[in-house]
Enzyme design. Structure first.
Site, PDB file in Angstrom:
ATOM      1  N   TRP A 137       0.839  -1.213   0.000  1.00  0.00           N
ATOM      2  CA  TRP A 137       0.000   0.000   0.000  1.00  0.00           C
ATOM      3  C   TRP A 137       0.867   1.254   0.000  1.00  0.00           C
ATOM      4  O   TRP A 137       0.547   2.241  -0.660  1.00  0.00           O
ATOM      5  CB  TRP A 137      -0.973   0.005   1.194  1.00  0.00           C
ATOM      6  CG  TRP A 137      -1.709  -1.298   1.322  1.00  0.00           C
ATOM      7  CD1 TRP A 137      -1.793  -2.092   2.421  1.00  0.00           C
ATOM      8  CD2 TRP A 137      -2.467  -1.985   0.286  1.00  0.00           C
ATOM      9  NE1 TRP A 137      -2.526  -3.224   2.144  1.00  0.00           N
ATOM     10  CE2 TRP A 137      -2.955  -3.178   0.847  1.00  0.00           C
ATOM     11  CE3 TRP A 137      -2.749  -1.707  -1.051  1.00  0.00           C
ATOM     12  CZ2 TRP A 137      -3.728  -4.089   0.125  1.00  0.00           C
ATOM     13  CZ3 TRP A 137      -3.511  -2.617  -1.777  1.00  0.00           C
ATOM     14  CH2 TRP A 137      -3.996  -3.774  -1.191  1.00  0.00           C
ATOM     15  N   ASP A 179     -18.752   0.774   1.124  1.00  0.00           N
ATOM     16  CA  ASP A 179     -17.799  -0.209   0.604  1.00  0.00           C
ATOM     17  C   ASP A 179     -16.446   0.087   1.250  1.00  0.00           C
ATOM     18  O   ASP A 179     -15.801   1.102   0.954  1.00  0.00           O
ATOM     19  CB  ASP A 179     -17.734  -0.121  -0.927  1.00  0.00           C
ATOM     20  CG  ASP A 179     -16.964  -1.290  -1.527  1.00  0.00           C
ATOM     21  OD1 ASP A 179     -16.385  -2.079  -0.754  1.00  0.00           O
ATOM     22  OD2 ASP A 179     -16.929  -1.400  -2.763  1.00  0.00           O
ATOM     23  N   PHE A 232      -9.430   2.035   7.361  1.00  0.00           N
ATOM     24  CA  PHE A 232     -10.522   1.232   7.942  1.00  0.00           C
ATOM     25  C   PHE A 232     -10.186   0.707   9.331  1.00  0.00           C
ATOM     26  O   PHE A 232     -10.980   0.013   9.941  1.00  0.00           O
ATOM     27  CB  PHE A 232     -11.000   0.119   7.002  1.00  0.00           C
ATOM     28  CG  PHE A 232      -9.946  -0.720   6.310  1.00  0.00           C
ATOM     29  CD1 PHE A 232      -8.838  -1.213   6.980  1.00  0.00           C
ATOM     30  CD2 PHE A 232     -10.115  -1.057   4.972  1.00  0.00           C
ATOM     31  CE1 PHE A 232      -7.902  -2.006   6.331  1.00  0.00           C
ATOM     32  CE2 PHE A 232      -9.173  -1.860   4.308  1.00  0.00           C
ATOM     33  CZ  PHE A 232      -8.062  -2.328   4.999  1.00  0.00           C
ATOM     34  N   HIS A 250      -8.585 -11.054   3.495  1.00  0.00           N
ATOM     35  CA  HIS A 250      -7.491 -12.011   3.207  1.00  0.00           C
ATOM     36  C   HIS A 250      -6.131 -11.318   3.072  1.00  0.00           C
ATOM     37  O   HIS A 250      -5.112 -11.974   3.007  1.00  0.00           O
ATOM     38  CB  HIS A 250      -7.825 -12.902   2.003  1.00  0.00           C
ATOM     39  CG  HIS A 250      -7.768 -12.239   0.665  1.00  0.00           C
ATOM     40  ND1 HIS A 250      -7.779 -12.939  -0.517  1.00  0.00           N
ATOM     41  CD2 HIS A 250      -7.702 -10.927   0.306  1.00  0.00           C
ATOM     42  CE1 HIS A 250      -7.713 -12.101  -1.528  1.00  0.00           C
ATOM     43  NE2 HIS A 250      -7.675 -10.883  -1.057  1.00  0.00           N
TER      44      HIS A 250
HETATM   45  C1  LIG Z   1      -7.205  -6.321  -2.393  1.00  0.00           C
HETATM   46  S1  LIG Z   1      -7.766  -4.683  -2.521  1.00  0.00           S
HETATM   47  C2  LIG Z   1      -9.523  -4.898  -2.694  1.00  0.00           C
HETATM   48  C3  LIG Z   1     -10.188  -3.727  -3.339  1.00  0.00           C
HETATM   49  C4  LIG Z   1     -11.677  -3.899  -3.635  1.00  0.00           C
HETATM   50  N1  LIG Z   1     -12.448  -4.180  -2.445  1.00  0.00           N
HETATM   51  C5  LIG Z   1     -11.883  -4.940  -4.680  1.00  0.00           C
HETATM   52  O1  LIG Z   1     -12.344  -6.031  -4.364  1.00  0.00           O
HETATM   53  O2  LIG Z   1     -11.565  -4.650  -5.841  1.00  0.00           O
HETATM   54  C6  LIG Z   1      -7.640  -4.085  -0.858  1.00  0.00           C
HETATM   55  C7  LIG Z   1      -7.897  -2.613  -0.714  1.00  0.00           C
HETATM   56  O3  LIG Z   1      -7.688  -2.241   0.652  1.00  0.00           O
HETATM   57  C8  LIG Z   1      -7.209  -0.905   0.655  1.00  0.00           C
HETATM   58  N2  LIG Z   1      -6.564  -0.613   1.935  1.00  0.00           N
HETATM   59  C9  LIG Z   1      -5.379  -1.105   2.404  1.00  0.00           C
HETATM   60  N3  LIG Z   1      -5.150  -0.628   3.642  1.00  0.00           N
HETATM   61  C10 LIG Z   1      -6.204   0.179   3.966  1.00  0.00           C
HETATM   62  C11 LIG Z   1      -6.540   0.933   5.108  1.00  0.00           C
HETATM   63  N4  LIG Z   1      -5.747   0.954   6.184  1.00  0.00           N
HETATM   64  N5  LIG Z   1      -7.721   1.607   5.107  1.00  0.00           N
HETATM   65  C12 LIG Z   1      -8.547   1.587   4.022  1.00  0.00           C
HETATM   66  N6  LIG Z   1      -8.269   0.866   2.887  1.00  0.00           N
HETATM   67  C13 LIG Z   1      -7.109   0.178   2.866  1.00  0.00           C
HETATM   68  C14 LIG Z   1      -6.252  -0.858  -0.522  1.00  0.00           C
HETATM   69  O4  LIG Z   1      -6.012   0.468  -0.952  1.00  0.00           O
HETATM   70  C15 LIG Z   1      -6.980  -1.740  -1.528  1.00  0.00           C
HETATM   71  O5  LIG Z   1      -7.742  -0.972  -2.432  1.00  0.00           O
END
Ligand SMILES: C[S@@+](CC[C@H](N)C(=O)[O-])C[C@H]1O[C@@H](n2cnc3c(N)ncnc32)[C@H](O)[C@@H]1O
Length: 346
Positions: A137, A179, A232, A250
């Protein structure tokens, strides 16, 4: 003459890197696309792909012997069924995923950090971090090209389950979808487009938050949905009545996954619902995972795939119960994708 690939059986074949790299080089040079537009001789292909005849011939001789591309003569090659899948417009999206200049190859290189990550005195949270010195990230936040590539990559994966998530859950009972970790909003936009009564909020960090804002604007959904740029792990916007976590849990170990679920439960309240979309791995006879995706999640994030029972336990720890499990995509990338519907304990 067309030859067919042989399934790897021996240690030599299992450990061979020449073939996977040769396929990726062909994908990067877009050889299938060039052939589809009539460039089939070495001279034409070399010109179209900006390469020299000697390395190009060696590549195509080898790949055609392995069953990718047909060999018409020493100077001419063509597409076969497998090579058609390397065209950029093929719905499977493989060419992009194999392209050595895109994020797919970037994340695969994280395997080089697995030995350090696996050691008993490891300090890195994932093989990715052991190799690159930072988590994915953070890397995306500092590299706009990598972030754009990741966005395209994830949107492709998410589309596997989008139609089913849009139709399987009874959205008529709800008013406002949040979401959580929604990426650039592929799924949120699909749900909002299909259910015009719904409002939406997308919770994301940079740079996905900016990409989501732009995509909502371009799809004229910015009047119905906003982006909350925040983590989050912090308190979530509490104006939603249904909270969605798609392919988020995951990425995290159990304690972080419970923290995220807990934030959703707290914001949803006892009348709200929390939805989790994840893959359930195949298990072997001993009940252990044999999942490609599990190894990948461990490598990239120190996370992993979980069984339904493992999700049920985490969901309970976060103060919720798992009420319903529905399959939203069978056989997706090494396991079926499911929608887990959870209610919050009063
Ligand atoms: C594997 S992706 C899944 C994205 C989306 N839900 C999808 O299925 O296409 C995980 C997402 O979590 C977000 N993410 C990672 N750490 C985060 C945090 N601390 N707070 C909010 N979002 C976060 C990333 O930016 C990424 O877009």
């Amino acid at each position: 003459m067309t030859t067919h690939p042989v399934a790897p059986r021996t240690l030599d074949e299992l450990s061979d890197l020449v073939t996977p790299y040769a396929v990726r080089i062909a994908a990067t040079l877009r050889l299938a696309d060039h052939m589809a537009t009539g460039h089939t001789t070495i001279g034409d292909l070399a010109e179209a792909s900006g390469t020299r005849p000697r390395p190009l011939t060696a590549l195509l001789e080898y790949l055609s012997r392995r069953g990718l591309f047909t060999r018409k003569s020493a100077q001419e090659y063509g597409l076969n069924e497998e090579a058609e899948r390397l065209r950029d417009d093929h719905p499977g999206g493989l060419r992009f995923r194999l392209d050595l200049t895109e994020v797919g190859s970037h994340v695969e290189t994280a395997h080089l950090g697995y030995v350090d990550f696996a050691r008993h005195d490891a300090t890195a949270a994932s093989a990715y971090e052991a190799h690159y010195g930072t988590d994915l990230w953070t890397a995306l936040a500092t590299d706009p090209a990598l972030a754009a590539s990741w966005d395209r990559f994830m949107s492709g994966v998410t589309r596997i389950a989008t139609d089913q998530v849009v139709t399987r859950f009874d959205w008529t009972r709800h008013k406002h979808l949040v979401d959580v970790g929604g990426g650039s909003g592929t799924l949120l936009r699909a749900v909002l487009a299909a259910h015009p009564h719904l409002a939406g909020t997308l919770v994301e960090i940079a740079p996905a938050a900016a990409a989501a804002r732009k995509a909502l604007r371009e799809n004229k959904l910015d009047q119905r949905a906003t982006v909350a740029e925040q983590s989050f792990f912090d308190a979530l916007p509490d104006d939603g009545d249904v909270y969605l976590l798609t392919q988020v849990l995951h990425d995290w170990d159990d304690s972080d996954a419970v923290r995220i679920l807990h934030r959703c439960a707290e914001a949803a309240g006892s009348d709200g619902r929390v939805l989790v979309v994840e893959r359930l791995p195949h298990l072997n006879a001993d009940g252990l995972q044999t999942s490609w995706m599990d190894l990948r999640m461990l490598t990239l994030f120190g996370g992993g795939e979980r069984t339904e029972e493992q999700y049920r336990t985490l969901i309970a720890e976060a103060g919720m119960s798992l009420d319903l499990t529905q399959v939203v995509s069978a056989g997706a990338l090494g396991g079926e994708m499911v929608l887990l519907e959870c209610s919050v304990h009063a």
